[in-house]
Enzyme design. Structure first.
Site, short mmCIF file in Angstrom:
data_model
loop_
_atom_site.label_atom_id
_atom_site.label_comp_id
_atom_site.label_asym_id
_atom_site.label_seq_id
_atom_site.Cartn_x
_atom_site.Cartn_y
_atom_site.Cartn_z
N GLY A 27 0.54 -1.04 -0.22
CA GLY A 27 -0.07 -0.07 0.12
C GLY A 27 0.77 1.57 -0.24
N HIS A 30 2.34 4.39 -4.68
CA HIS A 30 2.83 5.59 -5.65
C HIS A 30 2.79 5.42 -7.07
CE1 HIS A 30 6.92 3.70 -5.62
NE2 HIS A 30 6.34 3.56 -4.22
N GLY A 32 5.58 4.46 -9.00
CA GLY A 32 5.56 2.85 -9.36
C GLY A 32 4.77 2.42 -9.03
N HIS A 33 4.27 1.40 -8.41
CA HIS A 33 3.50 0.50 -7.99
C HIS A 33 2.14 0.72 -8.92
CE1 HIS A 33 4.76 1.48 -3.24
NE2 HIS A 33 4.27 0.22 -3.73
N LYS A 146 13.43 -1.87 -8.17
CA LYS A 146 14.41 -1.41 -6.64
C LYS A 146 14.61 -2.22 -5.95
CE LYS A 146 12.06 1.40 -3.86
NZ LYS A 146 12.58 1.09 -2.74
N ASP A 147 14.23 -2.83 -4.87
CA ASP A 147 13.33 -4.19 -4.38
C ASP A 147 14.35 -5.23 -5.07
OD1 ASP A 147 12.41 -3.08 -1.99
OD2 ASP A 147 10.75 -2.49 -3.54
N LEU A 173 10.89 3.71 -10.92
CA LEU A 173 10.52 5.63 -11.33
C LEU A 173 11.10 6.51 -10.67
CD1 LEU A 173 8.57 3.86 -13.34
CD2 LEU A 173 6.65 5.68 -12.79
O1 PAF Z 1 8.18 -4.85 -1.60
C1 PAF Z 1 6.87 -5.14 -1.01
O2 PAF Z 1 6.30 -4.07 -1.05
C2 PAF Z 1 6.44 -6.19 -0.66
O3 PAF Z 1 8.04 -6.99 0.66
C3 PAF Z 1 5.36 -7.71 -0.51
C4 PAF Z 1 6.62 -7.98 -1.89
C5 PAF Z 1 4.11 -7.15 -1.54
C6 PAF Z 1 6.38 -8.32 0.18
O4 PAF Z 1 5.18 -7.77 1.64
#
Ligand code: PAF
Length: 281
Positions: A27, A30, A32-33, A146-147, A173
């Site tokens: 949640g 932004h 990027g999501h 990014k992760d 982004l």
């Molecule tokens: O990247 C995230 O927002 C979280 O680590 C994820 C993949 C939703 C798992 O909780």
């Protein structure tokens, strides 16, 4: 768009779907999501997003309590982006009993880079992602680059448990000054926000030097870390790795990634840049 909060309602909502594209999130969405939702839509499947701040992936003293919960605003953004379903469970729904069966990524992955500074984090991520995959049963799942280490863990999870899910990576982004979009940017004070693009700048300096043929890789990463420290950051790490194994580069490596994690005040930022590499040796 339909919003459901329980596993039972999710099952009912998705009954009869032969495939979905899934965007797991915590949640506080932004742009990027939203770009991940757009990528999911490009798969041609109807899109499910999840919103769940997962306690299992936060260590003691981390920001689980203060992580922003903005469900209504998030749902408005997802609806505008053309998402079809949102799964927004609470902690009791996801973990009705203490989660004693967990996914343990190998130590070499779980305790490296971010994992060295966030013990248990990648086990928490892999466990909740496996649960979400089982609940949603998507054909495609989209995660942000990014992760980078998280993406790597999830690809390995899917590969080693034979999950029939295609993992798609969305590009990072950035704001105009280079700062990677992140929900945690909201924690930055005004002067920290001005300093924050330095992390990306330092990684970009390392990437440019590598691509110009500099082969003292550890020294490059160490000087980027030193410059950040001199500018007032608390640096967890800056490291150059093989982008396909996340291990130290070898003579056979063809793609590298420079990754960094560092603190400005109470805010931990991460970023990375991937690059092609031809070993000069
Ligand atoms: O990247 C995230 O927002 C979280 O680590 C994820 C993949 C939703 C798992 O909780």
């Amino acid at each position: 768009m339909q919003v459901v909060h329980t596993a039972a309602d999710l099952r009912t909502a998705l009954a009869g779907q032969t495939g979905t594209a899934f965007v797991p999130t915590m949640g506080n969405l932004h742009a990027g999501h939203i770009s991940l939702v757009e990528l999911a839509k490009q798969s041609g499947q109807p899109v499910v997003a999840s919103i769940f701040v997962n306690p299992l992936q936060f260590g003691a003293g981390e920001d689980f309590e203060r992580y922003p919960r903005t469900l209504q605003a998030d749902c408005d953004k997802l609806a505008a982006a053309g998402c079809d379903w949102v799964f927004a469970p609470d902690v009791a729904e996801m973990y009705p009993v203490p989660q004693r069966f967990t996914v343990q990524p190998p130590d070499s992955l779980a305790n490296d880079l971010c994992g060295a500074f966030r013990p248990g984090h990648f086990s928490g991520v892999a466990t909740v992602v496996l649960k979400l995959f089982n609940l949603v049963q998507p054909r495609v799942a989209v995660f942000g680059s990014k992760d980078f280490q998280q993406l790597f863990v999830i690809r390995e999870l899917v590969r080693q448990f034979n999950l029939p899910i295609e993992i798609v990576a969305g590009a990072t982004l950035r704001d105009a000054d280079g700062l990677a979009l992140s929900s945690r940017n909201a924690y930055l004070g005004a002067s920290e926000r001005i300093q924050a693009p330095a992390l990306h700048r330092e990684l970009a300096t390392v990437a440019a030097a590598v691509q110009a043929g500099e082969h003292a890789l550890e020294a490059l990463a160490a000087s980027a870390a030193r410059r950040l420290k001199m500018a007032g950051w608390r640096v967890d790490y800056v490291a150059l790795r093989d982008a396909t194994t996340l291990l130290a580069p070898t003579p056979d490596s063809t793609r590298l990634v420079v990754l960094g994690a560092a603190w400005l005040g109470n805010t931990r930022l991460i970023d990375n840049i991937e690059m092609a590499w031809s070993n000069p040796a």
